[in-house]
Design an enzyme around this catalytic site. Structure first.
Site, short mmCIF file in Angstrom:
data_model
loop_
_atom_site.label_atom_id
_atom_site.label_comp_id
_atom_site.label_asym_id
_atom_site.label_seq_id
_atom_site.Cartn_x
_atom_site.Cartn_y
_atom_site.Cartn_z
N LYS A 22 -39.34 5.54 -18.36
CA LYS A 22 -40.37 4.51 -18.17
C LYS A 22 -39.98 3.21 -18.86
CE LYS A 22 -44.49 4.13 -20.81
NZ LYS A 22 -44.51 2.76 -21.26
N ASN A 23 -39.59 3.32 -20.14
CA ASN A 23 -39.34 2.10 -20.89
C ASN A 23 -38.05 1.40 -20.47
OD1 ASN A 23 -41.69 2.58 -22.18
ND2 ASN A 23 -40.82 3.04 -24.19
N CYS A 116 -51.48 0.29 -24.35
CA CYS A 116 -52.04 1.31 -25.23
C CYS A 116 -52.67 0.66 -26.47
CB CYS A 116 -50.94 2.24 -25.70
SG CYS A 116 -50.58 3.53 -24.53
N ARG A 121 -50.64 -5.55 -31.79
CA ARG A 121 -49.57 -5.83 -30.83
C ARG A 121 -49.55 -7.27 -30.32
NH1 ARG A 121 -48.75 -0.62 -27.03
NH2 ARG A 121 -46.60 -1.20 -27.25
N ASP A 307 -42.82 6.67 -30.65
CA ASP A 307 -43.39 7.27 -29.44
C ASP A 307 -43.37 8.80 -29.46
OD1 ASP A 307 -43.94 4.80 -28.47
OD2 ASP A 307 -42.43 4.80 -26.88
N ARG A 399 -49.71 7.43 -17.10
CA ARG A 399 -48.97 6.16 -17.21
C ARG A 399 -47.48 6.42 -17.46
NH1 ARG A 399 -50.76 2.45 -21.57
NH2 ARG A 399 -48.91 1.50 -20.73
C1 UD1 Z 1 -41.82 -0.83 -26.92
C2 UD1 Z 1 -42.09 0.39 -26.08
C3 UD1 Z 1 -43.05 1.32 -26.81
C4 UD1 Z 1 -42.52 1.65 -28.18
C5 UD1 Z 1 -42.15 0.38 -28.96
C6 UD1 Z 1 -41.45 0.67 -30.27
C7 UD1 Z 1 -41.87 -0.32 -23.78
C8 UD1 Z 1 -42.55 -0.57 -22.48
N1 UD1 Z 1 -42.68 0.00 -24.81
O1 UD1 Z 1 -43.06 -1.50 -27.10
O2 UD1 Z 1 -43.20 2.50 -26.04
O3 UD1 Z 1 -43.50 2.33 -28.92
O4 UD1 Z 1 -41.26 -0.44 -28.17
O5 UD1 Z 1 -40.31 1.45 -30.06
O6 UD1 Z 1 -40.65 -0.36 -23.88
N2 UD1 Z 1 -44.68 -7.20 -32.85
C9 UD1 Z 1 -45.18 -8.38 -33.35
N3 UD1 Z 1 -44.99 -9.53 -32.63
C10 UD1 Z 1 -44.32 -9.54 -31.44
C11 UD1 Z 1 -43.81 -8.32 -30.95
C12 UD1 Z 1 -44.01 -7.17 -31.67
O7 UD1 Z 1 -45.78 -8.41 -34.41
O8 UD1 Z 1 -44.17 -10.62 -30.86
C13 UD1 Z 1 -44.88 -5.94 -33.61
C14 UD1 Z 1 -45.80 -4.95 -32.87
O9 UD1 Z 1 -47.14 -5.24 -33.07
C15 UD1 Z 1 -45.37 -3.64 -33.47
C16 UD1 Z 1 -43.86 -3.84 -33.72
O10 UD1 Z 1 -43.65 -5.24 -33.70
O11 UD1 Z 1 -46.01 -3.42 -34.69
C17 UD1 Z 1 -42.98 -3.19 -32.69
O12 UD1 Z 1 -43.29 -3.66 -31.40
P1 UD1 Z 1 -42.22 -3.77 -30.22
O13 UD1 Z 1 -40.89 -3.24 -30.65
O14 UD1 Z 1 -42.29 -5.14 -29.68
O15 UD1 Z 1 -42.83 -2.76 -29.18
P2 UD1 Z 1 -43.12 -2.99 -27.64
O16 UD1 Z 1 -42.00 -3.77 -27.03
O17 UD1 Z 1 -44.50 -3.47 -27.46
#
Ligand code: UD1
Length: 415
Positions: A22-23, A116, A121, A307, A399
């Protein structure tokens, strides 16, 4: 019917094939927007989030055709730059359409993405990266417009190796003029899959730096038609392995990639599980009852994946002794705990730690999925719990899991 019914308390014996990731597929679908031609993606999982991403592609003018596991995207007639709120708020990954549309059209309008409920986030790092490439941002209510007259390569340094911010930076930089360096990038295998697809279409991306934490992109190449195979879903594989650790037995996973699961395999071995490896297969023999782990901490790749944290807590609920699981990536990611407690688990939350006192058995119960991975963890716990369980609100699980029932049946579970 929005619930899953499981009759548990039996060890798992069987084998199943692991679906496409998925990711990995979601950002690659977004990346097809950058291709001047037809992208053919094989091994795409048929899950709600993929259907949502297809709707987003169609809404901007792509023509999309799905046949079995194959999706063909023709991005030749893209005309729209506004993404419909209806699909954007359904999943957080819709945010990667921003980088792709900026790259292709120089403009995008989007509502704040959903997904989620596992913490705040924010997308501040995504937006800062765009700004480094010359993008101007305008916010009106919950709508964001990003626009650049001419995207210009630049130096991006991510404050944290965010997966989504890394993907968005890559997508925006690939067609930009000149060179982009992105430092402190995420090293998750899904980033390599995205770069693999883009390079297959003609992009020039390489990983540099001692630990591969920098990406260098020479922008501006026209991307051409290509065909790409989506790798197996390491989180789905990990979910079933932890289900087997909870219920006991011996399962064989086809097409799982052990090299992407190193941290999980070490954790499972620490719990008394034993692995054997065949050509394209991974077999786990679980102990009668898992051993507790003194301390497991989630971390960015190659650390233990967030995850798979809920599924680990579910398996440790049945371990011999007390375990501590610490969550460092997302806040509010222990929403599954009260549901596990309903099944007889003994778990306390202290800040970002779950203290799990193993019990000899869980009992079937009616529980509720509140997000994707927590919902999957409840199914794994239900396989181990004696008696019948109902997991409500299964749409969260749909999902990410293409054929949960069939997989569980293949593994010998009664569902
Ligand atoms: C992706 C994955 C998700 C996984 C996560 C961490 C997909 C579709 N989803 O989510 O399944 O759990 O990586 O491995 O690939 N953050 C900020 N500011 C930002 C971006 C992120 O503060 O601009 C924080 C988030 O709130 C979180 C942390 O960084 O606490 C990690 O987030 P991130 O690595 O961006 O996860 P996702 O890309 O949302």
């Amino acid at each position: 019917m929005d619930s899953i019914h499981i009759c548990g308390g039996y060890p798992l014996y069987g084998e199943t094939r692991i679906q496409g990731s998925k990711n990995a597929v979601l950002p690659i679908l977004a990346a097809t927007v950058l291709v001047d031609g037809v992208s053919t993606l094989k091994n795409c999982p048929d899950i709600a989030d993929v259907r949502c991403m297809v709707r987003l592609l169609e809404s901007v003018g792509c023509s999309v055709e799905r046949r079995g596991g194959q999706i063909r995207v023709d991005a030749g007639c893209i005309r729209e730059t506004g993404l419909p709120r209806e699909y954007v708020i359904r999943m957080r990954s819709s945010v990667v359409m921003m980088g792709a549309l900026l790259g292709r059209m120089g403009k995008v309008t989007i509502s704040y993405p959903g997904g989620c409920v596992i913490g705040k986030r924010p997308i501040d790092m995504h937006l800062q990266s765009f700004a480094r490439l010359g993008v101007e941002l305008k916010e009106e209510g919950d709508t964001l417009t990003a626009q650049a007259k001419c995207l210009q390569g630049g130096l991006i340094r991510l404050a944290f190796p965010s997966v989504g911010a890394t993907e968005n930076s890559i997508l925006a930089a690939v067609l930009a003029q000149g060179e982009t360096q992105i430092e402190n990038v995420a090293r998750e295998p899904e980033i390599d899959a995205l770069c693999g697809f883009l390079c297959c279409a003609g992009a020039d991306i390489s990983r540099t730096g001692e630990d591969g934490s920098t990406l260098s992109i020479r922008g501006g190449n026209t991307l051409h038609s290509c065909c790409y195979h989506i790798p197996a879903d390491r989180i789905v594989a990990g979910t079933y392995l932890l289900g087997c650790m909870a219920a006991g037995g011996r399962i064989c996973l086809k097409e799982a990639e052990p090299r992407e699961l190193t941290a999980l395999l070490e954790v499972i071995e620490g719990m008394g599980g034993r692995f054997s490896y065949g050509q394209n297969t991974l077999t786990l023999t679980a102990p009668k009852r898992p051993q507790a782990l003194s301390h497991v901490c989630t971390a960015v790749y190659p650390g233990y994946p967030t995850d798979l944290q809920s599924q680990l807590v579910a398996a440790l609920a049945l371990a011999e002794g007390e375990s501590v699981v610490e969550e460092t990536v997302f806040e509010n990611r222990f929403r599954v705990v009260p549901e596990l407690v309903r099944m007889g688990a003994c778990i306390r939350i202290k800040g970002n730690r779950a203290i799990v006192k193993g019990v000899a058995s869980l009992h079937g119960s009616r529980v509720r999925a509140m997000e994707l991975r927590g919902g999957a963890a409840l199914c794994m716990a239900a396989l181990a719990a004696k008696g019948e369980s109902w997991i409500d609100d299964r749409h969260f699980i749909d999902r990410g899991y293409e054929a949960l029932e069939q997989d569980i049946r293949n593994l010998g579970g009664r569902i």
